[in-house]
Design a protein around this motif. Structure first.
Motif, mmCIF file in Angstrom:
data_model
loop_
_atom_site.group_PDB
_atom_site.id
_atom_site.type_symbol
_atom_site.label_atom_id
_atom_site.label_comp_id
_atom_site.label_asym_id
_atom_site.label_seq_id
_atom_site.Cartn_x
_atom_site.Cartn_y
_atom_site.Cartn_z
ATOM 1 N N LEU A 164 0.791 -1.232 0.000
ATOM 2 C CA LEU A 164 0.000 0.000 0.000
ATOM 3 C C LEU A 164 0.820 1.277 0.000
ATOM 4 C CD1 LEU A 164 -2.728 -1.065 2.595
ATOM 5 C CD2 LEU A 164 -2.779 -1.226 0.097
ATOM 6 N N LEU A 165 2.000 1.230 0.577
ATOM 7 C CA LEU A 165 2.749 2.483 0.712
ATOM 8 C C LEU A 165 3.665 2.710 -0.483
ATOM 9 C CD1 LEU A 165 3.707 2.810 4.459
ATOM 10 C CD2 LEU A 165 1.598 3.336 3.267
ATOM 11 N N PRO A 166 3.961 3.962 -0.738
ATOM 12 C CA PRO A 166 4.862 4.278 -1.850
ATOM 13 C C PRO A 166 6.206 3.568 -1.724
ATOM 14 C CG PRO A 166 3.904 6.284 -0.934
ATOM 15 C CD PRO A 166 3.440 5.160 -0.063
ATOM 16 N N GLN A 223 9.288 1.124 -4.215
ATOM 17 C CA GLN A 223 10.604 1.771 -4.215
ATOM 18 C C GLN A 223 11.673 0.824 -3.689
ATOM 19 O OE1 GLN A 223 10.296 5.533 -2.168
ATOM 20 N NE2 GLN A 223 8.889 6.381 -3.687
ATOM 21 N N VAL A 275 11.605 -2.436 -3.896
ATOM 22 C CA VAL A 275 11.876 -3.409 -4.956
ATOM 23 C C VAL A 275 12.744 -2.778 -6.042
ATOM 24 C CG1 VAL A 275 10.847 -4.939 -6.659
ATOM 25 C CG2 VAL A 275 9.719 -4.593 -4.463
ATOM 26 N N VAL A 333 16.198 7.903 -11.186
ATOM 27 C CA VAL A 333 14.784 8.194 -11.292
ATOM 28 C C VAL A 333 14.337 9.120 -10.159
ATOM 29 C CG1 VAL A 333 12.650 6.987 -10.749
ATOM 30 C CG2 VAL A 333 14.015 6.268 -12.695
ATOM 31 N N GLY A 334 15.233 9.316 -9.191
ATOM 32 C CA GLY A 334 14.934 10.283 -8.150
ATOM 33 C C GLY A 334 14.517 9.690 -6.823
ATOM 34 N N LEU A 335 14.721 8.383 -6.656
ATOM 35 C CA LEU A 335 14.379 7.817 -5.346
ATOM 36 C C LEU A 335 15.445 8.203 -4.330
ATOM 37 C CD1 LEU A 335 13.086 4.256 -6.225
ATOM 38 C CD2 LEU A 335 11.885 6.426 -6.092
ATOM 39 N N ARG A 352 17.130 13.790 -7.887
ATOM 40 C CA ARG A 352 15.892 14.164 -7.210
ATOM 41 C C ARG A 352 15.755 15.687 -7.139
ATOM 42 N NH1 ARG A 352 11.462 11.331 -5.291
ATOM 43 N NH2 ARG A 352 10.221 12.883 -4.238
ATOM 44 N N GLN A 366 14.938 17.143 -10.455
ATOM 45 C CA GLN A 366 13.507 16.961 -10.742
ATOM 46 C C GLN A 366 12.675 18.000 -10.010
ATOM 47 O OE1 GLN A 366 12.448 13.014 -9.575
ATOM 48 N NE2 GLN A 366 13.535 12.058 -11.287
ATOM 49 N N LEU A 383 8.184 -4.644 -11.519
ATOM 50 C CA LEU A 383 7.206 -3.682 -11.022
ATOM 51 C C LEU A 383 6.161 -3.465 -12.122
ATOM 52 C CD1 LEU A 383 9.320 -0.917 -9.263
ATOM 53 C CD2 LEU A 383 8.096 -2.832 -8.245
ATOM 54 N N LEU A 402 6.905 5.947 -9.765
ATOM 55 C CA LEU A 402 7.928 5.675 -8.755
ATOM 56 C C LEU A 402 8.536 6.972 -8.209
ATOM 57 C CD1 LEU A 402 8.992 2.971 -7.704
ATOM 58 C CD2 LEU A 402 10.946 3.255 -9.211
ATOM 59 N N GLY A 403 8.473 7.125 -6.915
ATOM 60 C CA GLY A 403 9.054 8.310 -6.292
ATOM 61 C C GLY A 403 8.140 9.520 -6.313
ATOM 62 N N HIS A 404 7.079 9.458 -7.101
ATOM 63 C CA HIS A 404 6.139 10.581 -7.190
ATOM 64 C C HIS A 404 4.726 10.020 -7.205
ATOM 65 C CE1 HIS A 404 9.456 13.318 -8.147
ATOM 66 N NE2 HIS A 404 9.945 12.295 -8.811
ATOM 67 N N GLU A 405 4.461 9.136 -6.264
ATOM 68 C CA GLU A 405 3.201 8.419 -6.273
ATOM 69 C C GLU A 405 2.029 9.354 -5.997
ATOM 70 O OE1 GLU A 405 5.863 7.715 -4.508
ATOM 71 O OE2 GLU A 405 6.599 5.826 -5.322
ATOM 72 N N LYS A 409 -0.951 9.846 -3.771
ATOM 73 C CA LYS A 409 -1.261 9.291 -2.456
ATOM 74 C C LYS A 409 -2.629 9.727 -1.993
ATOM 75 C CE LYS A 409 3.050 10.419 -1.394
ATOM 76 N NZ LYS A 409 4.229 10.828 -0.656
ATOM 77 N N GLY A 469 -1.816 8.922 2.722
ATOM 78 C CA GLY A 469 -0.497 8.295 2.899
ATOM 79 C C GLY A 469 -0.322 7.038 2.091
ATOM 80 N N ARG A 470 -1.421 6.484 1.601
ATOM 81 C CA ARG A 470 -1.310 5.253 0.829
ATOM 82 C C ARG A 470 -1.282 5.557 -0.657
ATOM 83 N NH1 ARG A 470 -6.324 2.058 3.016
ATOM 84 N NH2 ARG A 470 -6.214 1.476 0.827
ATOM 85 N N VAL A 471 -0.712 4.645 -1.402
ATOM 86 C CA VAL A 471 -0.710 4.809 -2.851
ATOM 87 C C VAL A 471 -2.135 4.641 -3.354
ATOM 88 C CG1 VAL A 471 0.163 3.917 -5.013
ATOM 89 C CG2 VAL A 471 1.602 3.860 -2.980
ATOM 90 N N ARG A 528 -3.834 3.473 -6.049
ATOM 91 C CA ARG A 528 -3.549 2.708 -7.257
ATOM 92 C C ARG A 528 -4.579 2.971 -8.344
ATOM 93 N NH1 ARG A 528 -0.140 -0.817 -4.462
ATOM 94 N NH2 ARG A 528 1.861 -0.118 -5.284
ATOM 95 N N ARG A 574 6.553 8.676 -17.637
ATOM 96 C CA ARG A 574 7.047 9.022 -16.308
ATOM 97 C C ARG A 574 7.528 10.473 -16.268
ATOM 98 N NH1 ARG A 574 10.870 4.809 -14.327
ATOM 99 N NH2 ARG A 574 12.368 5.623 -15.803
#
Ligand SMILES: Nc1ncnc2c1ncn2[C@@H]1O[C@H](COP(=O)(O)OP(=O)(O)OP(=O)(O)O)[C@@H](O)[C@H]1O
Ligand SMILES: Nc1ncnc2c1ncn2[C@@H]1O[C@H](COP(=O)(O)OP(=O)(O)OP(=O)(O)O)[C@@H](O)[C@H]1O
Ligand SMILES: [Mg+2]
Ligand SMILES: [Mg+2]
Lengths: 328, 505, 312, 328
Positions: free
Chosen positions: A195-197, A201, A203, A215-217, B72, B75, B92, B100-103, B105, B108-110, B112, B152
């Motif tokens: 569920l969380l971002p 990330q 993985v 990619v900016g992680l 980052r 960006q 993924l 990725l990295g800019h989900e 939310k 607090g949860r993604v 989807r 992306r």
């Protein structure tokens, strides 16, 4: 450590898509099927294996291992490793044992969690921030922290306050607290990954750390957080362990846990190099090991045979792994 | 608003790639950034994006310095980049890759659901509507992966968008959609774009300004209306690409050296072709056409699943590249970094490692002398620069590294009779390209049969005596003495299309 | 005379004046599992005796988990250091013979601890067999006294360490002779494993009567298992071996943990020093057993004395 | 497990080429310098450390570890690993011990070498031929083979023929036979890596196994040979060990050797992922560990402190590794 060159020449995959699906399904189902088969086998040889009580007791027996394995698996998914978990467990146990008196139970628990997290943080800084080799560093801290634990505990530490020991034996809603804690950790791990971002990330880090960076992680921050998290849950596992045995033997507590955890997690299908994996399969991996240990004792199998069986299970797991990865 | 690069300098070891580059992109403008292979375009862009550190100079967005910033942070300043090389994550989902990295939310949860919807939307805008955002990225082809990367970058709603050869792996349809998206973003949102490409005919369709990078400096910058394609070609590489090179006419003699009859491997085939000694077969096709797969089969790296391969009158099916090598068949694989170069090995080891322990090298003990001589000869023959046998493979420029890779199979006495080359000039600069072509001509003259797979039609026409066009694994044409590049390109595209239609029905 | 008759007093008396004349001594002591808590206590008492005497330094090694290589390397180091005496728990007596020869040739006195070796200059005795017998006998007596018939027992072992075998083989032998069925024999030497094994065996045999640990640590773990599983401890006998602080405390608490075959740990520690000094100074006795006694609630005075040893 | 993304933010490299050379030299020299410094330190605290006899005794103490570490290092260079070495050592020891009587000394030695090589061969087939994960497979055989050894030897095995024990203590030309064997193994390993065609091919496997395959190297055969070779030398080490200790305790012989060997080899600068390394540096790594163990005993350092010291040495080694790789 991958065998890129080798897989190509391998036995041809079933070409028919239907066969293929069937095949994939059966390989994916290998772990649950193995667990089921083993359960039946143990049941036939020791009927008591199949009682609710025994399963609860397995759940308690694996609870600490599980509590470590979940964050450890996440670390491995991210392409990192922490071999110091066993020693950290001992250190946390010793710290807790020594601090009940001066600090009281809540204080001791907090201090223990802080120490575990701190150890994880240090591992994380060395590995993720300074870029040191995870294996060498944590092989080092494995030894170092064991020394520290023994140095802190020249005398045996045992006999903890009853209010604390309650954690180790009390049941709530029919299940032991330890089982509840374990389930909470599993749920937490599964939720974080799903569920969380940070789930994908983590993985992504394991798939390709350089790409994750580009990619900016926040590659370093995630790495440090994973180590700190592992340390935290090792502390939780330490509290679980010592509340159960009411003693914190610095020399023997947690010895070899790094190997058990690694085994469980690899059994659970996380590749050593990371980059994929599922919390639920890890749970099955841990459970398989716990069931194996339990069933072998119930059958009163001698040490040598238990060792051989356990080893064989791993080799078979590696074989299944090959089949699985050949398909993908 | 503008993105400025000021006096940027970057060297790799002793080799200065950027010798003080100044570049400006304004909001609402597309800058085509051109240069020969190895000119340093990607290096510059990597310095801008934070992937690499420049040695000197500065990068400014709206006057704020980006020097030393992480990807980052870059960006966060509103600059998005699509790298030349794929930065995607197999395993993924497509949507996870995009966000990725800019989900997105929620609590607090993604979220989807929202991500999938947006992803579908972005992909559709880019002309792709058959990708499931929830599916594994690993299942996608190269073109689709590129589209995911573009999605992306767009998702970041950047003020400046940098694209490093985005169309190299895209189909026509996808490329058109990309152009449209860029035009809209420039017109509606006023973003600034740096666009790198080797397809010069794209430029009038999309760019406002053209900048040429040469010898580590900006040669000139002009509005697109004021330059012709010929001007650009001249500026990029003063010596016209193929000048001084002629294909060597081939005269068939003697029996066939190689015959493929109904050969099948993986999704490729049936393939039918015959070659004589000293004949060069070119294999042309679009990305994913199956060229690599076919060459891998011939070289023993992939199993033959049907038909037969007859080499010098004998039926063969190699079990491994080793087996193929023993029978005089060798492969120069594409993707040097992943498949052929030993990055940390010295030049001489890179060259000699396949031959150690087999003729013409001594069987038992290594002979450093003989190895050294082999390298010396190769270095002279292909002009490997620097001709330093101890230098690590990864320290050579792409072209020189590739020369070492090809030299492996030109070693005297190695007995290679059929040489397979997969994209032999990928990432190779013009000078080195010439030298490689000359070396191949030389080999051909000596009677070695050659198969070259390439996505460069010009190269194919120059080198090949015969061209096979592949499309989706099918052999769609076999042309003798090719000279018309356009024809090849057309055939390849048509093959792709008809296959698409076949799949639909 | 039989060395079993040598008393602790005799040993102390002979060593009492070792420091006269200003000579100093180095005594090296190698135990095979230095990570175990009880060993740390033995070391402590040896150090304490050395401090009392004032002219002796005790050297300790790092051998853990019965690692023979480690032990051999440590002893080799001591021979290089030319210590006065080496006291060693021989993980494998045959393995140490060459070192013994080498040490003795160099004038270093060679004493063994627990295990015996031919040609030693001294012996810090403690008998695994006796330990097993004491605790097994206590269990047999308990069964008889409580009219437990057809008793079922779990015995923990440590099969990778055959030299310790009498700690469990003596137990199984005596149980067999007295009609007690050993329903499970599983490896467990520490608290964690003792708990795990006992807990599991209790599932299989809820009517288990007796648990004998090959060490107190294992038995303490088993005691926990009884408590946690809710089995009726009043109807059970748990016994351990060593006389560790944890084990003795459990006995003192008076529950299912009814006995520990306890070595007099302070005497044992002191004997390491004294017997070595006697060997070095060529005075009698340098061979002696430190008695193993039955620590149980039945003899509270002895129990208190044993516990008092651990008080700082 | 590499930290590609991380190096970027790191402290700037010395730009001046002269500084750089100097820097590189100093990092490369770190291991010899560390050994020298440690030697001086031990000498000052325990002068007996610096005697010829003590150095000979260190050489004997590390001889078996060294004999395993050399082939193990070559395996690691090729990107593979064998965690079963400790158990295989025990199995070989047990086999030798059991067969002296029925087979005589030469027969027993041959059988032992055959068993070691056979175990290696099996590991090699599973890993290199079938493409299973080296870590999981050898983690499995680690357990399985220990069980097998204990099963073969329910009773202690000791008291070997004097003609065999000679190997363990006799000296030839002033040096113990064990030292000579160790030196021969080092020389052999160094010669293979430096002089034989297979040397660079082994490393090539670790650098890029796919490229090695495509370029026509015998990827499988080399992998299998490396495992078999490791097994063979583990058998040699087993014979060395049991001739020294005159017994073959199935339960404890070689326990944890996999970690010692891994530690020594990583200390010797072989990256866990393989692809480079030098036999001579591995020798220094093994020697450093041996010296450390010896010196700490001579200084009578308490267990806890020596554990901490050993752990610290590893962490420092990991740090040096980072510096080294940053330069390249
Ligand atoms: N990491 C590196 N180490 C050493 N040399 C490098 C490295 N990366 C690039 N180079 C060299 O720098 C030069 C410029 O490379 P760059 O990739 O920037 O060129 P480019 O203009 O993007 O070429 P292309 O059109 O082929 O993508 C080339 O000669 C290349 O070989
Ligand atoms: N119809 C198809 N069925 C199965 N696999 C396919 C199909 N089309 C493409 N592929 C996969 O796409 C990949 C591309 O094939 P290959 O590498 O041989 O193409 P190529 O012509 O060399 O293109 P390039 O090297 O430019 O990517 C292969 O891995 C192949 O498995
Ligand atoms: Mg580029
Ligand atoms: Mg290709």
């Amino acid at each position: 450590m991958t065998d890129t060159g080798m897989t190509r020449g391998a036995a041809a995959a079933p070409e028919n898509p239907k066969n293929r699906d069937w095949f994939e399904l059966s390989v994916a189902a290998a772990l649950p099927v193995a667990i089921a088969a083993l359960a039946v086998f143990f049941y036939l040889n020791a009927p008591v294996f199949m009682t609710a009580n025994n399963w609860i007791s397995i759940s308690v027996q694996v609870s600490a291992l599980m509590t470590i394995s979940i964050p450890f698996a996440m670390l491995l998914m991210a392409g990192k490793i922490d071999l110091s978990v066993g020693s950290t467990l001992a250190l946390c146990g010793v710290v807790a044992g020594l601090s009940f008196e001066p600090l009281g139970i809540p204080g001791a628990i907090l201090l223990t969690l802080a120490v575990g997290t701190g150890v994880g943080l240090i591992n994380g800084l060395l590995v993720a921030s300074l870029g040191m080799s995870p294996i060498i560093v944590t092989l080092g801290t494995l030894t170092l922290i064991r020394g520290l634990a023994q140095w802190l505990a020249p005398n045996p530490i045992f006999g903890f306050p009853e209010e604390f020991l309650v954690i180790g034996y009390e049941r709530v809603l029919g299940l032991p607290i330890l089982t509840w804690i374990m389930m909470a950790v599993i749920a937490l791990g599964a939720a974080v990954m799903a569920l969380l971002p940070i789930g994908p990330q983590i993985v992504a880090l394991g798939v390709n750390q350089r790409a994750a960076f580009l990619v900016g992680l926040r590659v370093k921050a995630i790495g440090i957080a994973l180590y700190a998290g592992t340390g935290f849950f090792v502390a939780v596992a330490a509290l679980m362990s010592i509340s159960r045995i009411n003693s914190a033997p610095a020399g023997t507590l947690g010895v070899g846990v790094e190997l058990s955890v690694l085994t469980a997690v690899l059994l659970g299908g996380i590749p050593f190099a990371g980059g994929k994996g599922s919390v639920i399969r890890v749970v099955l991996g841990v459970w398989l090991l716990g069931m194996l240990a339990n069933g072998l004792i119930l059958m009163n199998v001698p040490t040598e045979l238990s060792l051989m069986t356990t080893g064989l299970v791993l080799v078979v797991a590696a074989a299944l792994d090959v089949l699985r990865s050949r398909r993908s | 608003m503008r993105l400025e690069v000021k006096d940027l300098r970057k060297s790799y070891g002793p080799v200065a790639v950027l010798k003080g580059v100044d570049l400006t992109v304004k909001a609402g403008e597309v800058l085509a950034f051109l240069g020969a292979n190895g000119a340093g375009k990607s290096t510059l862009l990597n310095c801008v994006s934070g992937a690499q550190d420049a040695d000197a100079g500065d990068i400014l967005v709206d006057g704020a310095s980006l020097r030393g910033a992480s990807p980052r942070q870059v960006q966060d300043q509103g600059v998005a980049i699509i790298y030349q090389h794929f930065q995607v994550f197999e395993g993924l989902s497509v949507a996870d890759n995009i966000f990725l990295g800019h989900e997105i939310k929620r609590g607090g949860r993604v979220d989807r659901r929202a991500q999938n919807a947006q992803a579908r939307d972005l992909l559709a805008r880019l002309g792709v509507d058959d990708i499931d955002p929830r599916g594994d990225l690993g299942a996608l082809g190269v073109g689709e992966r590129k589209v995911v990367e573009i999605a992306r970058a767009l998702r970041l709603k950047p003020k400046f968008l940098i694209l490093d050869e985005p169309t190299a792996s895209l189909s026509d349809k996808e490329a058109k959609a990309l152009h449209e998206v860029i035009r809209q973003a420039v017109a509606n949102d006023g973003i600034g774009v740096i666009y790198v490409t080797h397809f010069l005919d794209e430029i009038p369709k999309i760019a406002d300004q053209v900048t040429i990078l040469r010898d580590g400096r900006i040669l000139w910058t002009r509005p697109v209306g004021e330059v012709s394609i010929a001007d650009m070609t001249d500026a990029i590489s003063p010596d016209a690409l193929m000048s001084g090179l002629e294909s060597i006419p081939f005269v068939a003699d003697g029996p066939e050296a190689l015959r493929l009859s109904n050969l099948k491997t993986g999704f490729v085939g049936p393939i039918n072709v015959g070659l004589h000694r000293g004949e060069v077969l070119g294999i042309y096709g679009l990305m994913g056409a199956g060229r690599t797969e076919l060459l891998e089969c011939l070289s023993g790296a992939a199993p033959l699943s049907g038909g037969e391969m007859v080499l010098n009158g004998e039926k063969r099916a190699f079990s491994s590249p080793r087996d193929a090598l023993t029978n005089g068949v060798a492969l120069v694989a594409s993707d040097r970094k992943e498949q052929s170069l030993f990055a940390s090995f010295s030049a001489v080891e890179n060259l000699m490692v396949p031959h150690m322990g087999r003729s013409p090298m001594p069987r038992l003990l290594r002979s450093f002398q003989q190895e050294g001589r082999g390298f010396e000869r190769a270095a002279r023959r292909l002009n490997i620069q620097p001709p330093n046998p101890r230098l690590q493979g990864q320290r050579f420029s792409g072209g020189n590294a590739q020369k070492i890779m090809v030299s492996r199979w030109l070693l005297e006495g190695s007995g290679v009779q059929l040489l397979l080359l997969d994209e032999p000039t990928q990432g190779v600069d013009i000078g080195a390209r010439h030298e490689l072509y000359e070396a191949l001509a030389d080999v051909k003259r000596k009677g070695t049969t050659i198969i070259v797979a390439s996505s460069d039609a010009t190269e194919i026409c120059l080198l090949a005596d015969k061209v096979m066009v592949l499309g989706r694994g099918q052999q769609v044409a076999l042309i003798d003495n090719p000279h018309d590049e356009e024809q090849l390109i057309e055939l390849a595209h048509k093959a792709e299309h008809s296959a698409e239609q076949m799949e639909l029905t | 005379a039989d060395i079993k008759d040598v008393t602790t007093e005799q040993v102390r008396a002979a060593a009492a004046n070792a420091c006269e004349g200003g000579k100093t001594y180095k005594v090296a002591y190698s135990h095979s599992v230095s990570e175990v808590a009880i060993v740390k206590q033995v070391r402590r008492f040896a150090d304490a005796r050395a401090a009392d005497l004032g002219c002796v330094t005790v050297l300790h090694d790092n051998t853990q988990a019965n690692n023979l290589e480690q032990q051999i390397n440590a002893i080799q180091g001591w021979i290089t250091l030319d210590v006065d005496a080496i006291v060693v728990l021989p993980i494998e007596p045959t393995a140490l013979q060459p070192l013994q020869r080498q040490a003795q040739a160099q004038g270093i006195k060679w004493l063994t601890y627990l295990g015996k070796m031919d040609g030693s200059d001294g012996f810090v005795g403690f008998d695994h067999a006796q330990s097993g017998q004491i605790v097994a006998q206590a269990a047999v007596d308990w069964a008889k006294a409580n009219n437990v018939t057809d008793a079922k027992a779990l015995v923990t072992t440590l099969t990778p360490l055959p030299p310790l075998a009498p700690r469990w083989t003596e137990v199984t032998r005596i149980f067999a002779e007295n009609g007690i069925t050993v329903v499970a024999e599983q490896d467990a030497a520490d608290q964690t494993n003792g708990l795990r094994v006992a807990e599991t065996v209790l599932q299989q045999h809820p009517d288990l009567d007796i648990i004998i640990g090959m060490a107190d640590d294992a038995a303490v773990g088993a005691l926990r298992a009884i408590k946690l599983s809710g089995a009726n401890g009043d109807a059970m006998f748990v016994g351990g071996q060593d006389g560790s602080l944890e084990g003795l405390s459990a006995v003192n608490d008076g529950g299912a943990y009814r006995a520990s075959a306890a070595i007099l740990i302070n005497e044992l520690g002191a004997n390491i020093v004294d017997l070595a000094l006697n060997a070095v100074r060529d005075v009698e006795p340098s061979f002696a057993y430190t008695p193993t006694v039955l620590a149980s609630k039945a003899d509270q005075a002895l129990l208190d004395k044993l516990l008092a040893n651990y008080a700082n």
